[in-house]
Design a protein around this motif. Structure first.
Motif, PDB file in Angstrom:
ATOM      1  N   LEU A  18       0.822  -1.220   0.083  1.00 47.76           N
ATOM      2  CA  LEU A  18      -0.128  -0.140   0.022  1.00 47.76           C
ATOM      3  C   LEU A  18       0.983   1.233  -0.017  1.00 47.76           C
ATOM      4  O   LEU A  18       0.739   2.258  -0.595  1.00 47.76           O
ATOM      5  N   HIS A  19       1.960   1.256   0.859  1.00 42.66           N
ATOM      6  CA  HIS A  19       2.769   2.385   0.861  1.00 42.66           C
ATOM      7  C   HIS A  19       3.122   2.686  -0.327  1.00 42.66           C
ATOM      8  O   HIS A  19       3.237   3.917  -0.856  1.00 42.66           O
ATOM      9  N   ALA A  20       3.870   1.466  -1.079  1.00 41.63           N
ATOM     10  CA  ALA A  20       4.387   1.683  -2.348  1.00 41.63           C
ATOM     11  C   ALA A  20       3.635   2.291  -3.444  1.00 41.63           C
ATOM     12  O   ALA A  20       3.934   3.115  -4.129  1.00 41.63           O
ATOM     13  N   ASP A  38       8.228   3.436   7.705  1.00 42.29           N
ATOM     14  CA  ASP A  38       8.187   3.550   8.992  1.00 42.29           C
ATOM     15  C   ASP A  38       7.598   4.696   9.566  1.00 42.29           C
ATOM     16  O   ASP A  38       6.957   4.749  10.526  1.00 42.29           O
ATOM     17  N   GLU A  39       8.000   5.852   9.130  1.00 44.12           N
ATOM     18  CA  GLU A  39       7.174   7.139   9.470  1.00 44.12           C
ATOM     19  C   GLU A  39       5.720   7.103   9.028  1.00 44.12           C
ATOM     20  O   GLU A  39       4.747   7.562   9.955  1.00 44.12           O
ATOM     21  N   TRP A  40       5.385   6.608   7.717  1.00 40.79           N
ATOM     22  CA  TRP A  40       4.125   6.363   7.190  1.00 40.79           C
ATOM     23  C   TRP A  40       3.014   5.504   8.349  1.00 40.79           C
ATOM     24  O   TRP A  40       2.081   5.823   8.753  1.00 40.79           O
ATOM     25  N   ARG A  41       3.778   4.387   8.623  1.00 45.02           N
ATOM     26  CA  ARG A  41       3.027   3.553   9.521  1.00 45.02           C
ATOM     27  C   ARG A  41       2.792   4.025  11.016  1.00 45.02           C
ATOM     28  O   ARG A  41       1.648   3.984  11.297  1.00 45.02           O
ATOM     29  N   SER A  42       3.607   4.999  11.424  1.00 48.67           N
ATOM     30  CA  SER A  42       3.362   5.288  13.017  1.00 48.67           C
ATOM     31  C   SER A  42       2.658   6.443  12.775  1.00 48.67           C
ATOM     32  O   SER A  42       1.844   6.583  13.872  1.00 48.67           O
ATOM     33  N   SER A  43       2.441   7.118  11.671  1.00 53.12           N
ATOM     34  CA  SER A  43       1.593   8.536  11.773  1.00 53.12           C
ATOM     35  C   SER A  43       0.082   8.079  11.067  1.00 53.12           C
ATOM     36  O   SER A  43      -0.774   8.582  11.348  1.00 53.12           O
ATOM     37  N   ILE A  44       0.280   7.131  10.136  1.00 54.47           N
ATOM     38  CA  ILE A  44      -1.122   6.898   9.582  1.00 54.47           C
ATOM     39  C   ILE A  44      -1.866   5.360  10.179  1.00 54.47           C
ATOM     40  O   ILE A  44      -2.921   5.405  10.122  1.00 54.47           O
ATOM     41  N   LEU A  45      -0.929   4.488  10.365  1.00 58.26           N
ATOM     42  CA  LEU A  45      -1.512   3.247  10.661  1.00 58.26           C
ATOM     43  C   LEU A  45      -1.207   2.910  12.328  1.00 58.26           C
ATOM     44  O   LEU A  45      -1.469   1.757  12.892  1.00 58.26           O
ATOM     45  N   ALA A  46      -1.623   4.099  12.969  1.00 58.95           N
ATOM     46  CA  ALA A  46      -1.217   3.997  14.487  1.00 58.95           C
ATOM     47  C   ALA A  46      -2.091   4.962  15.239  1.00 58.95           C
ATOM     48  O   ALA A  46      -2.622   5.783  14.480  1.00 58.95           O
ATOM     49  N   GLY A  47      -2.292   4.856  16.518  1.00 58.00           N
ATOM     50  CA  GLY A  47      -2.863   5.936  17.162  1.00 58.00           C
ATOM     51  C   GLY A  47      -4.350   5.482  17.471  1.00 58.00           C
ATOM     52  O   GLY A  47      -4.816   4.364  17.051  1.00 58.00           O
TER      53      GLY A  47
END
Length: 123
Positions: A18-20, A38-47
């Motif tokens: 998905l990121h690619a 890793d930045e995308w995961r922590s800001s988009i796929l977390a929280g």
């Protein structure tokens, strides 16, 4: 659209693909910069707002092919929600996938459109 099937997002399985797909063209959109996975995961796929059920990916070849579109939804307090990221691969554009994916996501979780905003800019 023909041959394109929305499928559930599998957190931890579909992340890299998905990121690619998104960042293949995302940085061509004014105001968007490259974001490492890793930045995308922590800001988009977390929280606390993240709900994997509000992420839908669309795959080509009847659902068994590559990801060609996606919509990542968010909900806030009450009955307010919005699309955080919506993307359609260049190879699948012009077939109505983006509009069908966003509206389909909202309606599938019980939302109806109460108002829309249109953002315009000069190029």
């Amino acid at each position: 659209p023909d041959g394109i099937v929305p499928v559930p997002f599998r957190l931890g399985v579909d992340d890299e693909e998905l990121h690619a797909m998104l960042y293949d063209f995302w940085t061509d959109v004014p105001g968007h910069t490259d974001r490492p996975i890793d930045e995308w995961r922590s800001s988009i796929l977390a929280g606390t707002w993240f709900d994997a059920d509000l992420v839908v990916v669309a795959r080509g070849d009847g659902g068994s092919g590559p990801i060609v579109g996606s919509v990542l939804g968010r909900t806030f307090t009450g009955a307010v929600g919005w699309v955080s990221q919506l993307g359609v691969a260049p190879s699948a554009r012009g077939r109505g996938l983006g509009r069908a994916n966003a509206l389909g996501l909202y309606r599938s979780v019980g939302f109806e459109i109460s108002r829309e905003w249109i953002h315009c800019s000069r190029t």
